[in-house]
Scaffold this active site. Sequence first.
Site, short mmCIF file in Angstrom:
data_model
loop_
_atom_site.label_atom_id
_atom_site.label_comp_id
_atom_site.label_asym_id
_atom_site.label_seq_id
_atom_site.Cartn_x
_atom_site.Cartn_y
_atom_site.Cartn_z
N GLY A 174 0.82 -1.21 0.00
CA GLY A 174 0.00 0.00 0.00
C GLY A 174 0.85 1.26 0.00
O GLY A 174 1.85 1.35 -0.72
N GLY A 202 -4.71 -4.07 0.15
CA GLY A 202 -5.75 -4.69 0.98
C GLY A 202 -5.41 -6.13 1.33
O GLY A 202 -5.65 -6.59 2.46
#
Length: 398
Positions: free
Chosen positions: A356, A379
């Site tokens: 991320g 995620g």
Amino acid sequence: MQKVKTLSDISCRGKRVFVRVDFNVPIDDRGNVLDDSRIVAALPTIRYLIQNSARIILASHLGRPKGEMVAKYSLRNVASVLAKYIGQPVLFLTDCVGEEVLAEVTKMIEGRVILLENLRFHKEETANDEEFSKQLASLADIYVNDAFGSAHRAHASTEGITRFVQESVAGFLMEKELQFLGTKIAEAKHPFLVILGGAKVSDKIKVIDNLLKKADTMLIGGAMAYTFLAANGNATGSSMVEMDNIQTAKNAIQKAKETEIKLLLPIDHVVTSTLNTKTNTIDSTSYAELDIPDGKIGVDIGPQTIELFGKEIKAASTILWNGPMGVFEIQQSSIGTFTIAKLVAESNAMSIIGGGDSAKAIKESGYADKVSFVSTGGGASLEFLGGDVLPGVEALMK
Ligand code: AMP
């Protein structure tokens, strides 16, 4: 963790191999590839299959076209980027299922590479439709999942397809992700330091809970830290505090105390008067000690916090970092994140960057090649680090 079968456990010579890759790359308005890291990350699997004379069928999603054919989300441009890396043409097909695709796949010769069009141009992909999964499976003898970033979704190309092919295995990137985020964390050398940051406690609560069972020290920065500071009774001014999660933060603090895990929060801050996270603009910044004055918003960790966190980084044998220490997209509030990146990269510890925005930050800081591993998942990394079994990984274990 149960081991999954990988490409090295099977023979793929002459076989038609369907590889679910993660080519969900950042693109501009015309669909030009802005960052090819994810293509590069898939190369070990693709090159291995070429060298082993497989017939290679690559499939991915790109963006969120929601079941419609949206020109900007075509994978055509990805095919030309990939062709340059592998030094041979990549045959791009304008669909991912259907008679024409089947015909091309049937006549392809060994060592050649086909890239199918965006799987999500069909709504059946995200619906994990059985018929669609069968159609994808009909293209191949072997299924390889190398898309860790999509493994937290039970879609046709990540889960459904495994029910209809003869053999399903993990690709080399998937194997590496599972090894670093799974095995190496489970067997982490101590002291094991976890650094968490980013926007919301709510996104990371499972990760906090799960890693509090394993870590020796946990550092919390980013906007998340203000909910923890508020839970401790500190003044947080107008910083991003999730009122609904103050109890959650209190529970984590309590748990850390009971299990004698060192949980460290920022002791000083970079603050501003206005912050617009949509346009990424702030007012001029100033310094605040532990308690943030009324009206001020914490946007980065301060110099004393950097020093405090730095000592822990130096002492660690294993480091896992997920989430920036501040609004690193803005130069004035990026020092905390980029200094932590530098310190992690310079440490002797085995260092894992959990995907991320922290992956983005370590790349922008120029230290990505100095850490042990940078996850390609966003995620998926969070769910995996939170202790969930990912459907795409579970499907490979059956
Ligand atoms: P996450 O995706 O949860 O890792 O969050 C990353 C986002 O958190 C980045 O866009 C950062 O700008 C944002 N962020 C980090 N620190 C702060 C802060 N102090 N205030 C507001 N946003 C922040």
